[in-house]
Design a protein around this motif. Structure first.
Motif, PDB file in Angstrom:
ATOM      1  N   ARG A   1       0.846  -1.185   0.000  1.00  0.00           N
ATOM      2  CA  ARG A   1       0.000   0.000   0.000  1.00  0.00           C
ATOM      3  C   ARG A   1       0.887   1.243   0.000  1.00  0.00           C
ATOM      4  O   ARG A   1       2.032   1.217   0.443  1.00  0.00           O
ATOM      5  CB  ARG A   1      -0.905   0.007   1.231  1.00  0.00           C
ATOM      6  CG  ARG A   1      -1.868  -1.190   1.291  1.00  0.00           C
ATOM      7  CD  ARG A   1      -2.664  -1.184   2.572  1.00  0.00           C
ATOM      8  NE  ARG A   1      -3.463   0.032   2.697  1.00  0.00           N
ATOM      9  CZ  ARG A   1      -4.181   0.356   3.770  1.00  0.00           C
ATOM     10  NH1 ARG A   1      -4.181  -0.461   4.837  1.00  0.00           N
ATOM     11  NH2 ARG A   1      -4.886   1.464   3.796  1.00  0.00           N
ATOM     12  N   ALA A   2       0.299   2.331  -0.450  1.00  0.00           N
ATOM     13  CA  ALA A   2       1.028   3.602  -0.429  1.00  0.00           C
ATOM     14  C   ALA A   2       1.152   4.089   1.019  1.00  0.00           C
ATOM     15  O   ALA A   2       0.228   3.897   1.825  1.00  0.00           O
ATOM     16  CB  ALA A   2       0.303   4.628  -1.290  1.00  0.00           C
ATOM     17  N   PRO A   3       2.238   4.698   1.394  1.00  0.00           N
ATOM     18  CA  PRO A   3       3.401   5.004   0.563  1.00  0.00           C
ATOM     19  C   PRO A   3       4.477   3.918   0.602  1.00  0.00           C
ATOM     20  O   PRO A   3       5.592   4.116   0.126  1.00  0.00           O
ATOM     21  CB  PRO A   3       3.923   6.291   1.202  1.00  0.00           C
ATOM     22  CG  PRO A   3       3.635   6.107   2.659  1.00  0.00           C
ATOM     23  CD  PRO A   3       2.355   5.342   2.748  1.00  0.00           C
ATOM     24  N   SER A   4       4.168   2.761   1.225  1.00  0.00           N
ATOM     25  CA  SER A   4       5.182   1.710   1.357  1.00  0.00           C
ATOM     26  C   SER A   4       5.656   1.221  -0.003  1.00  0.00           C
ATOM     27  O   SER A   4       6.840   0.879  -0.185  1.00  0.00           O
ATOM     28  CB  SER A   4       4.609   0.540   2.173  1.00  0.00           C
ATOM     29  OG  SER A   4       4.282   0.955   3.479  1.00  0.00           O
ATOM     30  N   ASP A   5       4.762   1.152  -1.005  1.00  0.00           N
ATOM     31  CA  ASP A   5       5.182   0.664  -2.317  1.00  0.00           C
ATOM     32  C   ASP A   5       6.237   1.573  -2.943  1.00  0.00           C
ATOM     33  O   ASP A   5       7.246   1.104  -3.480  1.00  0.00           O
ATOM     34  CB  ASP A   5       3.970   0.537  -3.225  1.00  0.00           C
ATOM     35  CG  ASP A   5       3.205   1.856  -3.342  1.00  0.00           C
ATOM     36  OD1 ASP A   5       3.478   2.775  -2.543  1.00  0.00           O
ATOM     37  OD2 ASP A   5       2.336   1.957  -4.236  1.00  0.00           O
ATOM     38  N   SER A   6       5.992   2.905  -2.839  1.00  0.00           N
ATOM     39  CA  SER A   6       6.966   3.838  -3.415  1.00  0.00           C
ATOM     40  C   SER A   6       8.275   3.836  -2.631  1.00  0.00           C
ATOM     41  O   SER A   6       9.370   3.939  -3.212  1.00  0.00           O
ATOM     42  CB  SER A   6       6.388   5.252  -3.445  1.00  0.00           C
ATOM     43  OG  SER A   6       5.263   5.308  -4.303  1.00  0.00           O
ATOM     44  N   ILE A   7       8.177   3.731  -1.300  1.00  0.00           N
ATOM     45  CA  ILE A   7       9.399   3.710  -0.488  1.00  0.00           C
ATOM     46  C   ILE A   7      10.232   2.479  -0.819  1.00  0.00           C
ATOM     47  O   ILE A   7      11.463   2.561  -1.020  1.00  0.00           O
ATOM     48  CB  ILE A   7       9.033   3.738   1.009  1.00  0.00           C
ATOM     49  CG1 ILE A   7       8.387   5.078   1.372  1.00  0.00           C
ATOM     50  CG2 ILE A   7      10.256   3.488   1.871  1.00  0.00           C
ATOM     51  CD1 ILE A   7       7.878   5.142   2.801  1.00  0.00           C
TER      52      ILE A   7
END
Length: 690
Positions: A513-519
């Motif tokens: 989930r965002a923002p974990s995916d971008s991180i």
């Protein structure tokens, strides 16, 4: 002499004219003669000089005796002359007598000669005929000698040219050159009406030339069997023989074929000895350290074999250069002879025609043929190593090593040589093995693509892949590749050794989930970029990674900005006031908006007050798993700046609405200031979020 003119003049005046004329005639004539004589006259000057020499005084006695003395001297001189002429007359008389006797003798001899001539006239005629015949014979002998000298080989020359028992020396080459010249000169004889002689001489000379070339061909073959190419002092006769033999394409090509076969066997035997310490016939050479025993490492094993092949090719080329090319005028003569007779084209590339003989190209092709046997052994060994290798990095190092030697042999021989083609094929085989091992590794770790680390750090399979890729890039960086576009050449390696792991990481990020995916994806991209950045041949890929990093950074900024709006309670307020501007009709709409009503505005103000003290810390905490803290700060700052810009717009619209309400307060009794319900300023927001 006394002056006489004046007395004569005075007398003439006193006498009568007739007497004066008679008395003065002899004297005046003499005076006139004297006076008319010029001193410039040579005879007059000589007479005066003679008188001076005699020392004669001008006296009366002298004048009276002068004529007599002179006459007496003349008479005496004439007497002496007569006496001398008497002697001359006597001598002439004697000479006359002698001449008479000589005439008598001449007449007698003439008579005798006439008699002898009559007696020998027949013999003289016969002698004249014989002399004429002798001159004709001598002319024919000279013509025959000239013919033999210019159109016929002597017995010694014929033996030196045709007999195999005679050595191949300077006499042989001189005789062969003479025979070729005779064959060409026979064209002159063919120009006469009777062509029999020219045809016979040409046929005989051509036969001798053919026998001479056969003898030279056999001699060169024998020399090739015993020649030592390791000896730098290779004699000039063999080089001269090769240059002359080049005029016969079939013989010369046959010699080259036999020589190439012999050298191929020698080099193959040498390579086998270098590998195992034993020759192909099983003879052991204890002075050689076998490569198969000394090279414990696979890469060193292949490198030692390639190094031996390179050393052998260099030594072979240097030896053949001294043998086939020579130095000085010999090179020019060989090239000129080959070009004029189109001989060297038989050993040109692919048998094609060439305007000029390329000695270097021919030499390289001969070296390539000599190395063909050793190249077959090399191919067997290297293919075995490539096929039995199970290490990805080693497979690439082998391909890189083969590429290095491929470029080396391209410069030494030519890009079209069989040895270069062999190394090209081996390099392609090594790269195929590298790609196969890389794909097998990706397939083996497919299960790891499903488990994302809790702290969102790059997965272990990506770190391992980057470690291997770094080793590969360092290997490629130190290679002496001749490619002008190193990035394009290295791109297939990145496709096999990097892209599957980067794509796997991206797929893992999709499950978060965002923002974990971008991180998580940013951590993977940043780690990959740091691994690629030090190398100049990966800058295009680094730029692509940077573009992806910017995209994910933008997403994180948007997520953080949205979080600020939601947690601050201003989301609805910002959303409703955002489309409005400073126009009057827009400002009039503000008071009627739901989010601006006093209860909602008071609640938003309260949520904002609760949000601001910990807003920055909470934002940083959300990005704590982002491994680049500098990037995390930049994201938070940009999101906060966007939130401040939104707040400034809200503040401006509320202030414009209050100003309009103050102007219309006379019409309304229940006016309430919006700024009183929402007292925070944009300056305070910037300070708390900085």
């Amino acid at each position: 002499m006394p002056p006489s003119p004046r007395p004569l003049s005075s007398q003439s005046t006193a006498s009568t004219p007739s007497l004066v004329a008679k008395a003065a005639s002899p004297l005046s004539s003499k005076v006139n003669i004297v006076l008319s004589s010029s001193f410039a006259d040579t005879e007059f000057r000589e007479a005066l000089a003679l008188l001076d020499e005699r020392g004669i005084q001008n006296t009366e006695e002298t004048r009276r005796q002068l004529r007599l003395d002179l006459q007496k001297e003349v008479i005496d001189s004439n007497g002496e002359i007569i006496d001398e002429f008497a002697k001359v007359a006597e001598q002439l008389r004697r000479i006359g007598i002698t001449i008479g006797r000589l005439n008598d003798n001449f007449n007698e001899i003439k008579t005798q000669i006439g008699s002898a001539h009559k007696a020998t006239s027949t013999a003289l005629a016969e002698s004249s005929q014989l002399m004429a015949q002798r001159r004709r014979v001598e002319q024919k002998q000279a013509l025959l000698a000239a013919l033999n000298a210019n159109f016929v080989l002597s017995a010694d020359e014929t033996a030196a040219l045709t007999l195999t028992s005679e050595p191949v020396n300077d006499l042989f080459f001189a005789t062969l050159a003479k025979a070729k010249k005779l064959s060409k000169d026979c064209e002159i004889l063919l120009g006469f009406e009777n062509q029999t002689l020219g045809l016979e001489i040409m046929e005989q000379t051509s036969k001798h030339i053919n026998l001479g070339f056969q003898k030279l061909y056999k001699w060169v073959q024998r020399e090739f069997k015993t020649i030592d190419l390791e000896n730098p002092q290779i004699g000039s006769p063999i080089r001269h023989a090769l240059r002359v033999l080049a005029e016969r394409p079939s013989l010369f090509q046959s010699c080259l074929d036999h020589f190439a076969e012999a050298r191929e066997h020698v080099l193959s035997n040498s390579f086998q000895t270098a590998l195992t310490g034993r020759s192909l016939s099983g003879v052991e050479d204890r002075s050689v350290k076998p490569i198969e025993l000394v090279a414990h490492d696979t890469l060193r094993y292949v490198g030692d074999m390639l190094a031996w092949a390179h050393s052998a090719a260099v030594g072979e080329r240097e030896a053949l250069e001294g043998l086939f090319i020579g130095e000085g005028d010999e090179i020019a003569k060989g090239i000129q002879a080959g070009r004029d007779s189109e001989i060297w084209r038989l050993v040109a590339d692919d048998g094609g025609e060439s305007d000029e003989f390329d000695a270097v190209k021919t030499l390289n092709e001969l070296v390539d043929r000599d190395m063909s046997g050793a190249a077959r052994l090399l191919r067997q060994r290297v293919e075995q190593v490539i096929q039995t290798n199970e290490e990805t990095i080693l497979a690439y190092k082998l391909a890189n090593l083969l590429n290095f030697y491929k470029n080396t042999f391209s410069r030494l021989l030519s890009p079209e040589s069989a040895l270069v083609e062999l190394l090209t094929a081996l390099e392609a085989e090594a790269l195929r093995q590298f790609r196969s091992l890389a794909r097998d590794h990706v397939a083996a770790i497919q299960g790891e693509f499903q488990h994302t680390p809790a702290d969102l750090r790059p997965p272990g399979f990506l770190l391992d892949a980057l470690e291997q890729l770094t080793a590969i890039m360092k290997t490629y960086e130190t290679s002496f590749t001749s490619s002008s576009n190193r990035e394009q050449e290295f791109e297939p390696v990145l496709v096999e050794a990097l892209d599957p792991f980067v794509f796997g990481s991206a797929n893992m990020a999709k499950s978060l989930r965002a923002p974990s995916d971008s991180i998580f994806l940013l951590n993977c991209l940043l780690t990959t970029q740091r691994s690629l950045s030090p190398f100049d041949f990966t800058q295009r890929r680094v730029a692509q990674l940077q573009s992806q990093i910017e995209e994910e950074r933008t997403r994180l900024v948007q997520v953080q900005h949205h979080s600020f709006r939601m947690e601050s309670g201003l989301s609805a307020l910002i959303a409703q006031l955002g489309p409005l501007g400073d126009r009057k009709e827009d400002v009039e709409k503000v008071a009627s908006l739901e989010a601006v009503q006093p209860p909602a505005l008071s609640q938003a103000s309260q949520m904002l007050d609760d949000f601001l003290p910990l807003a920055l810390m909470d934002a940083v905490e959300k990005l704590k798993n982002l491994q680049d803290s500098r990037l995390a700060r930049g994201i938070v700052e940009e999101a906060a700046e966007r939130f401040c810009v939104d707040f400034e717009h809200v503040e401006e619209m509320l202030m414009l609405a209050d100003e309009m309400a103050e102007q219309n307060q006379c019409e309304r009794d229940d006016f309430q200031s919006l700024r009183a319900l929402f007292p925070r300023t944009s300056g305070e927001i910037r300070v708390l979020l900085s």
